[in-house]
Design a protein around this motif. Structure first.
Motif, mmCIF file in Angstrom:
data_model
loop_
_atom_site.group_PDB
_atom_site.id
_atom_site.type_symbol
_atom_site.label_atom_id
_atom_site.label_comp_id
_atom_site.label_asym_id
_atom_site.label_seq_id
_atom_site.Cartn_x
_atom_site.Cartn_y
_atom_site.Cartn_z
ATOM 1 N N ASN A 1 0.819 -1.215 0.000
ATOM 2 C CA ASN A 1 0.000 0.000 0.000
ATOM 3 C C ASN A 1 0.852 1.263 0.000
ATOM 4 O O ASN A 1 0.323 2.363 -0.152
ATOM 5 C CB ASN A 1 -0.924 0.018 1.224
ATOM 6 N N ALA A 2 2.150 1.126 0.193
ATOM 7 C CA ALA A 2 3.034 2.292 0.218
ATOM 8 C C ALA A 2 3.231 2.843 -1.192
ATOM 9 O O ALA A 2 3.140 2.118 -2.184
ATOM 10 C CB ALA A 2 4.384 1.913 0.813
ATOM 11 N N GLY A 3 3.540 4.131 -1.269
ATOM 12 C CA GLY A 3 3.806 4.755 -2.555
ATOM 13 C C GLY A 3 5.125 4.298 -3.150
ATOM 14 O O GLY A 3 5.981 3.725 -2.472
ATOM 15 N N SER B 1 -2.102 5.414 -6.087
ATOM 16 C CA SER B 1 -3.465 5.767 -6.491
ATOM 17 C C SER B 1 -4.495 5.624 -5.377
ATOM 18 O O SER B 1 -5.630 6.079 -5.524
ATOM 19 C CB SER B 1 -3.897 4.879 -7.661
ATOM 20 N N GLY B 2 -4.108 4.977 -4.262
ATOM 21 C CA GLY B 2 -5.076 4.731 -3.195
ATOM 22 C C GLY B 2 -6.026 3.585 -3.483
ATOM 23 O O GLY B 2 -7.050 3.431 -2.821
ATOM 24 N N LYS B 3 -5.694 2.745 -4.457
ATOM 25 C CA LYS B 3 -6.533 1.592 -4.783
ATOM 26 C C LYS B 3 -6.607 0.618 -3.610
ATOM 27 O O LYS B 3 -5.649 0.493 -2.842
ATOM 28 C CB LYS B 3 -5.946 0.822 -5.971
ATOM 29 N N PRO B 4 -7.708 -0.120 -3.485
ATOM 30 C CA PRO B 4 -7.723 -1.241 -2.545
ATOM 31 C C PRO B 4 -6.658 -2.261 -2.944
ATOM 32 O O PRO B 4 -6.339 -2.414 -4.127
ATOM 33 C CB PRO B 4 -9.129 -1.837 -2.722
ATOM 34 N N LYS B 5 -6.126 -2.959 -1.966
ATOM 35 C CA LYS B 5 -5.040 -3.891 -2.265
ATOM 36 C C LYS B 5 -5.492 -5.014 -3.195
ATOM 37 O O LYS B 5 -4.694 -5.542 -3.967
ATOM 38 C CB LYS B 5 -4.460 -4.468 -0.979
ATOM 39 N N SER B 6 -6.759 -5.376 -3.133
ATOM 40 C CA SER B 6 -7.252 -6.425 -4.031
ATOM 41 C C SER B 6 -7.080 -6.024 -5.495
ATOM 42 O O SER B 6 -6.788 -6.868 -6.351
ATOM 43 C CB SER B 6 -8.723 -6.729 -3.738
#
Length: 212
Positions: A110-112, A137-142
């Motif tokens: 999840n890190a940039g 992008s802040g996407k969900p990890k899935s």
């Protein structure tokens, strides 16, 4: 079917993030005139995206304030990673063994990308991974895992995902990937009913060869 491809979370799984994250959060909270919570309340924030932990630490939804806070934390972290960043014991040796055995490997975090690349530069782990996916992008990890599988040409049935939080577990489950809980991480209180669990990363090789 034997596992051929291993997806690793980064923070709390390979990289001991507390070495740089906690000092960065403490400094930033002080910069913003905010109270500093105990260390044990800061560490679980690592299971969230930068947006998510910034909102929680600030207790705010103000987008400008959150963005400023996030950037300040990241600035402190990026300055400190080359000096203080460390891996968990046994990480390099385990990755070397798995690479020699022919496993494909990737990082999904999840890190940039600026943070991910700084950690890769400091730890010299990049040579072991076919793919390294960060999250700007802040996407969900899935969704990150979906994109990673496509980029790597990997089949979910031949993969495992190892991580320390419910977002890792959920991402694995959403793609029918076997999940291994990294018990040494920061978000374990959020995990329920993991099929596999290891106490040390050095146990991973035997688990892969014997159970999966």
């Amino acid at each position: 079917m034997r596992t051929k491809f291993i997806i690793f979370d980064l923070d709390g799984t390979l990289y001991k993030s507390e070495s740089t994250f906690v000092p960065a959060v403490v400094k930033t909270l002080k910069d913003f005139g905010m109270p500093v919570p105990p260390r044990e309340e800061i560490l679980p924030m690592l299971r969230f995206t930068a947006q998510g932990y910034s909102e929680r630490l600030l207790n705010s939804k103000d987008p400008e304030r959150i963005e400023s806070f996030r950037k300040q934390i990241r600035s402190y972290e990026l300055a400190d990673i080359p000096v203080s960043g460390i891996l968990y014991p046994g990480v390099t040796e385990t990755l070397e063994d798995l690479h020699a055995l022919g496993y494909g490997m990737a990082i999904c975090t999840n890190a940039g990308y600026d943070y991910l690349n700084a950690v890769m530069d400091k730890t010299e782990l990049g040579k072991y991974f076919a793919e390294t996916f960060g999250n700007d992008s802040g996407k969900p990890k899935s969704e990150l895992v979906r994109d990673l599988l496509k980029a790597a040409g990997a089949s979910p049935g031949e993969c495992v995902l190892i991580g320390d939080s419910d977002s890792d577990q959920t991402a694995a489950g959403s793609h029918n990937i076997a999940f291994i809980e990294a018990a040494w991480g920061y978000g374990n209180s959020s995990i329920s009913g993991a099929e596999y669990r290891i106490q040390y990363i050095s146990e991973l090789r035997d688990l892969l060869s014997e159970c999966l």
